[in-house]
Enzyme design. Sequence first.
Site, PDB file in Angstrom:
ATOM      1  N   GLY A  36      25.061 119.711  -6.927  1.00  0.00           N
ATOM      2  CA  GLY A  36      26.081 118.962  -6.207  1.00  0.00           C
ATOM      3  C   GLY A  36      26.592 117.795  -7.033  1.00  0.00           C
ATOM      4  O   GLY A  36      25.891 117.253  -7.890  1.00  0.00           O
ATOM      5  N   GLY A  38      29.205 114.158  -6.555  1.00  0.00           N
ATOM      6  CA  GLY A  38      29.902 113.281  -5.632  1.00  0.00           C
ATOM      7  C   GLY A  38      30.385 112.044  -6.343  1.00  0.00           C
ATOM      8  O   GLY A  38      30.258 111.896  -7.565  1.00  0.00           O
ATOM      9  N   GLY A  39      30.976 111.139  -5.545  1.00  0.00           N
ATOM     10  CA  GLY A  39      31.518 109.928  -6.127  1.00  0.00           C
ATOM     11  C   GLY A  39      30.468 108.987  -6.671  1.00  0.00           C
ATOM     12  O   GLY A  39      30.782 108.071  -7.430  1.00  0.00           O
ATOM     13  N   VAL A  43      23.624 115.664  -8.507  1.00  0.00           N
ATOM     14  CA  VAL A  43      22.322 116.078  -7.971  1.00  0.00           C
ATOM     15  C   VAL A  43      21.863 117.330  -8.712  1.00  0.00           C
ATOM     16  O   VAL A  43      22.628 118.293  -8.863  1.00  0.00           O
ATOM     17  CB  VAL A  43      22.398 116.349  -6.458  1.00  0.00           C
ATOM     18  CG1 VAL A  43      21.027 116.791  -5.931  1.00  0.00           C
ATOM     19  CG2 VAL A  43      22.873 115.108  -5.712  1.00  0.00           C
ATOM     20  N   LYS A  58      18.710 112.881  -8.198  1.00  0.00           N
ATOM     21  CA  LYS A  58      20.091 112.399  -8.181  1.00  0.00           C
ATOM     22  C   LYS A  58      20.274 111.363  -9.275  1.00  0.00           C
ATOM     23  O   LYS A  58      19.595 110.342  -9.321  1.00  0.00           O
ATOM     24  CB  LYS A  58      20.456 111.791  -6.830  1.00  0.00           C
ATOM     25  CG  LYS A  58      21.889 111.264  -6.833  1.00  0.00           C
ATOM     26  CD  LYS A  58      22.374 110.848  -5.471  1.00  0.00           C
ATOM     27  CE  LYS A  58      23.835 110.407  -5.558  1.00  0.00           C
ATOM     28  NZ  LYS A  58      24.397 110.033  -4.257  1.00  0.00           N
ATOM     29  N   ASP A 156      27.131 105.540   4.450  1.00  0.00           N
ATOM     30  CA  ASP A 156      27.928 106.658   3.945  1.00  0.00           C
ATOM     31  C   ASP A 156      27.572 107.943   4.678  1.00  0.00           C
ATOM     32  O   ASP A 156      27.419 109.005   4.069  1.00  0.00           O
ATOM     33  CB  ASP A 156      27.726 106.816   2.437  1.00  0.00           C
ATOM     34  CG  ASP A 156      28.846 107.632   1.781  1.00  0.00           C
ATOM     35  OD1 ASP A 156      29.961 107.639   2.335  1.00  0.00           O
ATOM     36  OD2 ASP A 156      28.601 108.247   0.735  1.00  0.00           O
TER      37      ASP A 156
END
Length: 422
Positions: A36, A38-39, A43, A58, A156
């Site tokens: 994964g 993200g911003g 991960v 992460k 979040d």
Amino acid sequence: MGLNALRRPARPHVAAQPPAPDRTLAGRYTLRDVVGRGGMGVVWTATDRLLDRTVAVKEVTFGVHLDDGERRVLRERTLREARTAARIDHPCVTHVLDVVEEDGRPWLVLEYVPSRSLQQLVDEGGPIAWDVAARIGLDVLAGLEAAHAAGIVHRDVKPANVLVCPDGRALLTDFGIATATGESSITTTGAIIGSPSYMAPERAHGGRPGPPADLWSLGATLYTAVEGRPAFSRPEPMATLMAVVSEPPAPVARAGPLEPVLRGLLAKDPAERPTPAGLRDQLQAVLAGRSPAPLRPPPPAPAGAPAPHPVARDGERVQRFDAADLATLASASVQALGTVARDARDQVHHLAERHRERRAGRGPRPEDGARTASRRDASPEPTHRWRFKRRWIVVPTLVVIVVLLAVAAGLFLLAASELGWL
């Protein structure tokens, strides 16, 4: 001037290159595959060589156009808060197992859970059923309560950070921008970081986030789950944030009995949102087939409501909003409120004028249309003459007639009595 023109150009930032697979961190965690992005980082799956188990790692990159000072503050806080989050022990929260620092970046070692994110489920399969969303909501709520009890605000909560296991169990993950209550501001310049579509209004106003902000984000997450789109999606992040602050959510079509729950969670005022206990009762009522009691009446459906805005993925990614952005947002909010106040004032004046016209006996009649209004505006004198006649001619005349009728009736009765008719 549009919101895009008010945005300051982002400072260029070159994100760190992801490390090659099979790299070992801290002599213990061997990276395998990327699962994964993200911003706030990447991960990986990894192997814990000491305990011979699979974990998730992460890499926190902070790739959101921060300067060096802000990046340093965030790195230190992430390390500190990751250690705090490691104290959370709940089946609905992915466990933080370890935190290490390499290349000047924090790396969070997390429990590996075979699952898919709620965002993936919606993207690939469309909206989910409201009862499934209610069960997911109960699990995420339980995880949030555990975090809040440890003094941690997630900040979040969104579909990408909710993992759904094959058995239906949901877990809250990614405390990458979480904050311990009572801590200082997240950056040194007054900026805020978050995903605009899921950022509570009080955060957009620059207020200190608390547990109600996480509940608002949970409401926005469940809305996306059942409707297949965010409640406040706009083409640009600042426009999305403006909608969060000043506009109602888009009308629901698939929420069913979850609608009053979502409406309560998405209240602009934190005091109007349900408490965790109240939210749990509402979700359990939905699953039991009972209608949850709404916390406030539903707003009237707007006539000719516009079609929902297209989904804007920028509203789901972590964004950075500078102090200048927040000042622009506050100014636009004040202007919007001023427009609403002026409209309300004009409406009150209009209703008051209508009331005065009715009391004066010259209220507009539908059959007369515009001619009646123009005639009334052009010559108000007949109204005054009518008032004079009513007071000095009509009323006295009616009184005299009534008195004469009473006298005549009395004389008739007296004559009938004398003649023996009665």
